[in-house]
Enzyme design. Structure first.
Site, PDB file in Angstrom:
ATOM      1  N   LYS A  31      21.151  59.497  38.164  1.00  0.00           N
ATOM      2  CA  LYS A  31      21.457  58.678  39.342  1.00  0.00           C
ATOM      3  C   LYS A  31      20.134  58.304  39.911  1.00  0.00           C
ATOM      4  CE  LYS A  31      21.905  60.699  42.917  1.00  0.00           C
ATOM      5  NZ  LYS A  31      22.716  61.839  44.079  1.00  0.00           N
ATOM      6  N   THR A  32      19.559  58.975  40.208  1.00  0.00           N
ATOM      7  CA  THR A  32      17.887  58.765  40.703  1.00  0.00           C
ATOM      8  C   THR A  32      17.210  57.654  39.989  1.00  0.00           C
ATOM      9  OG1 THR A  32      18.054  61.135  41.777  1.00  0.00           O
ATOM     10  CG2 THR A  32      16.028  59.598  42.162  1.00  0.00           C
ATOM     11  N   ASP A 218      23.091  56.681  49.015  1.00  0.00           N
ATOM     12  CA  ASP A 218      23.283  57.908  48.334  1.00  0.00           C
ATOM     13  C   ASP A 218      24.082  58.929  48.701  1.00  0.00           C
ATOM     14  OD1 ASP A 218      23.044  59.411  46.058  1.00  0.00           O
ATOM     15  OD2 ASP A 218      20.655  59.673  46.356  1.00  0.00           O
ATOM     16  N   GLU A 219      24.707  59.728  47.911  1.00  0.00           N
ATOM     17  CA  GLU A 219      25.379  61.089  48.370  1.00  0.00           C
ATOM     18  C   GLU A 219      26.703  60.407  49.234  1.00  0.00           C
ATOM     19  OE1 GLU A 219      25.094  63.557  46.823  1.00  0.00           O
ATOM     20  OE2 GLU A 219      23.104  63.661  46.014  1.00  0.00           O
ATOM     21  N   GLN A 249      31.858  66.344  43.788  1.00  0.00           N
ATOM     22  CA  GLN A 249      30.909  67.189  44.446  1.00  0.00           C
ATOM     23  C   GLN A 249      30.739  67.086  45.712  1.00  0.00           C
ATOM     24  OE1 GLN A 249      26.887  67.532  42.030  1.00  0.00           O
ATOM     25  NE2 GLN A 249      27.644  65.737  41.141  1.00  0.00           N
ATOM     26  N   ARG A 598      25.432  73.324  37.282  1.00  0.00           N
ATOM     27  CA  ARG A 598      24.137  73.600  37.508  1.00  0.00           C
ATOM     28  C   ARG A 598      23.435  74.005  36.206  1.00  0.00           C
ATOM     29  NH1 ARG A 598      23.418  70.186  40.360  1.00  0.00           N
ATOM     30  NH2 ARG A 598      25.872  69.670  39.796  1.00  0.00           N
TER      31      ARG A 598
END
Length: 728
Positions: A31-32, A218-219, A249, A598
């Site tokens: 994503k980043t 974002d988020e 998430q 994770r």
């Protein structure tokens, strides 16, 4: 721009620059990298200036990383972009227009401590008893009101028939008056007031819309109602807005996050273009398949299916121990074995639902000489509430301990201020007596007249506890201290998320006391305090060292590790016992999804058949989330147990094609080590444990695990590099 390094969906998200775009970015989907490249592409292909782009992230760290990466890609021109957190962007906006709401541009921002000080002044002015309406409860209620865009008038109107809420409205009103008089905003005001300025001033809103031709958030799944409204105002009905997030998430509802913001994006913008980033570059297919299986049980989601080109990988290792100590022992053993085979301690992360779980894990890691650090939290025995209770026990055991006395003489509040304590210290020094003796006989000193009654009451309370140690078990004494000191009542009255967490930690502390009484030959208060001191003081590992990481699942979001242990995957623990609604369970399931994703290479899920909670041992049952993982992805590595016991626990254990016997590690006996290391039979001295003899040495690359039998404390396992041993 070279698009060869992007997959088709990433490329689609980058190229779709205009209109409204929703990017559902799965865990580990790059994503980043996509976000940074999208910013660069917009600047390169659109006829705009850098300051026409607003990119919002949730943390300063994420904003700094994004700025660095975009500058590395397109050069210094990127510095003029608005890449910041919600609050940083809003402060920058408010500095230029806050006169419209009666503030000067030089306004200051109050942190939570400042805000609570102002609230205390408000309560004093309104004659409200803090015992009936705790400050933290008030602060939380006002914060929620601002997150929901409720000013004083709206809040009072909604709660007009609720007497308690009407009192809160009075405090809220006076609080805002004082903030304005001081030309100050609190943390929640920053977004709240920005929305107010934009809503009430069409000219300012139009100016900002003209400036921000492209908005990216974002988020987005973590936005609250005020943040949602801010973005909606700036983007308008047909602005160029791209929101990026993962509804699977969304785990911060307790902080005000509203998952409906991302789920309903297409309702607000019917022509929105939706891109799903489903290719995962982090985890193996077995891990992803397990995660997909769990999250598929949620109804409130957009729906996507993560996949990876990393086929196969380790199955998910499942371990069920007899109790939490057995579970912790297994985890410590697995980490030790992996390091022996060439892994690093820092490859491993232990995730848990509540901070209280870390206590047993920390103790067992210490026994196995596994270096560790706790992220986004404190070591169990370093948490405030635990240190407070230990301070009570220390002053009971040793009245000369003035440090412990000063810590808890006014905890909970007893009306004994810092000035009175300072006077008592001076009297103690002048008369060569202990501070406790001064407090106990405070009515004999005129200098202490104001606080004398409260001091004497406190001193007598401690004397009562001291007498009780002669006939009371340690666990009973701790229970009396918690109740009769008023400490537990203080936390219960506060009734906030923080106070409930502290209560959970205190209950876990009670479990530690109970365990000590069961294991010690002659349990005593002094013996327990000695045990606690040894656990809490051996902490020689800093963040730069090779160490295993312990944290809550909430803290782990955004991180990744080669090896992950998810501890305590049991109903009532994960999901939490407080999960009473379908909405609660779905958030807990999203939290489990975060935990599973994770892991990059290896995932362990561990449970216990019984767990000591609140000082009582109760049966534990597997989490519904564990049951949602298909058997084909699980490898049971629990110990082979007696057939009768196994039959009785078949409803607990999952059947699996592989069952391995778990064995404790056997220390390697060796005397063939380098000259600067230790060998079996060496007599050594330790600063805390005294003299002892090395029984075994287990090599660990550049270090060694030493098993030492000390004269006074018995056998300990220590790492040679950190033990600071002296050969005799």
């Amino acid at each position: 721009m070279d698009f060869s390094r992007f997959n088709e969906k990433q490329k689609e998200a980058i190229l779709q620059t205009d209109g409204q775009v929703l990017v559902l970015a799965g865990a580990g989907s790059g994503k980043t990298t996509m976000l940074v490249s999208r910013l660069a592409y917009i600047l390169e292909t659109k006829n705009i200036r850098p300051y026409n782009i607003l990119a919002i992230t949730f943390t300063n760290k994420a904003a700094a990383e994004m700025r660095e990466r975009i500058e590395a890609q397109i050069g210094p021109v990127a510095r003029d972009m608005w890449i910041s957190t919600f609050h940083s962007a809003c402060v920058r906006l408010l500095r230029g227009c806050c006169e419209r709401i009666g503030f000067d541009p030089s306004f200051v921002i109050y942190d939570s401590a400042d805000s609570k000080t102002v609230l205390k002044d408000c309560m004093k002015e309104l004659n409200i008893d803090e015992r009936l309406m705790p400050i933290k409860m008030l602060a939380g209620e006002i914060s929620r009101a601002k997150d929901n865009l409720l000013d004083v008038t709206a809040y009072a109107h909604i709660h007009a028939t609720d007497h308690r809420k009407k009192v809160i409205a009075d405090v809220y009103e006076l609080y805002q008056q004082k903030l304005k008089k001081n030309n100050a905003l609190d943390f929640d005001d920053i977004v709240f007031m920005t929305v107010r300025v934009l809503s009430e001033n069409p000219d300012i809103l139009e100016k900002q819309r003209e400036r921000f031709k492209y908005i990216m958030v974002d988020e987005y799944q973590d936005t609250n109602n005020a943040q949602y409204m801010l973005i909606s105002l700036l983007a308008g009905e047909d602005g160029n807005i791209c929101v990026v997030g993962d509804d699977d998430q969304s785990i911060y509802r307790f902080r005000g996050a509203n998952i409906r913001n991302i789920l309903d994006f297409e309702k607000e913008y019917p022509n929105a273009h939706v891109v799903k980033l489903e290719q995962n570059y982090r985890s193996t297919s077995n891990i992803l398949n397990a995660a997909n299986a769990v999250i598929s049980h949620n109804r409130g989601r957009k729906g996507k299916n993560l996949w990876t080109s990393k086929d196969g990988g380790d199955l998910i290792f499942s371990f069920v121990g007899q109790n939490e100590r057995d579970e912790a022992r297994f985890i410590a053993d697995q980490i030790s074995n992996r390091v022996k085979k060439g892994a690093k301690f820092s490859d491993c992360a232990i995730l848990y639902r509540t901070n209280a779980q870390s206590r047993v894990l920390e103790e067992m890691l210490l026994q196995y000489a596994v270096p560790y650090r706790v992220l986004a939290g404190l070591r169990f025995y370093d948490r405030k509430e635990i240190k407070d209770i230990i301070a009570y026990l220390r002053i009971i055991h040793n009245p000369a301990d003035s440090v412990s006395l000063k810590r808890i003489i006014n905890e909970p509040k007893r009306g004994i201020g810092a000035a009175s304590i300072e006077k008592a210290e001076n009297i103690a020094a002048e008369n060569d007596i202990t501070l406790f003796e001064t407090v106990l006989f405070a009515n004999e000193y005129s200098e202490l007249s104001r606080a004398a009654v409260k001091m004497v009451e406190f001193g007598r309370l401690i004397k009562t506890f001291q007498k009780a140690t002669e006939v009371t078990h340690v666990s009973d004494l701790v229970a009396r201290v918690l109740n009769e000191s008023g400490y537990m009542a203080m936390l219960e009255l506060e009734n906030s998320i923080e106070s409930r967490t502290r209560i959970d930690n205190i209950n876990e502390f009670m479990s530690a006391v109970t365990e000590y009484e069961k294991s010690a030959e002659s349990p005593s208060l002094g013996g327990f305090l000695e045990n606690v001191a040894l656990v809490s003081e051996i902490d020689a590992y800093d963040e730069d060292q090779d160490a295993c990481v312990l944290m809550t699942v909430h803290s782990a979001k955004g991180l990744e590790f080669p090896v992950v242990f998810v501890a305590g995957l049991e109903d009532g623990l994960f999901p939490s016992a407080r999960s009473n609604t379908d909405e609660d369970i779905e958030e807990e399931r999203r939290l489990c999804y975060v935990a599973i994703t994770r892991a990059k290479e290896t995932l362990y899920v561990t449970q216990a058949r019984q767990r000591t909670i609140f000082g009582k041992t109760t049966p534990a049952f597997p989490s519904r989330f564990y049951k949602e993982i298909p058997n084909e992805y699980i490898k049971d590595v629990s110990p082979v147990i007696d057939r009768a016991v196994k039959t009785a626990t078949d409803t607990f254990r999952r059947s699996a094609p592989f069952v391995e016997t778990y064995k404790k590690p056997v220390a390697v006996q060796t005397s063939n080590v380098t000259s600067d290391c230790f060998t079996t039979g060496d007599r050594v001295s330790h600063t805390k444990f005294g003299e002892g003899v090395i029984k075994s040495v287990t090599p660990f690359e550049r270090d060694a695990l030493l098993e030492i039998e000390f004269v006074t404390v018995g056998t300990k396992r220590l790492m040679a590099a950190y033990a600071k041993l002296k050969k005799l």
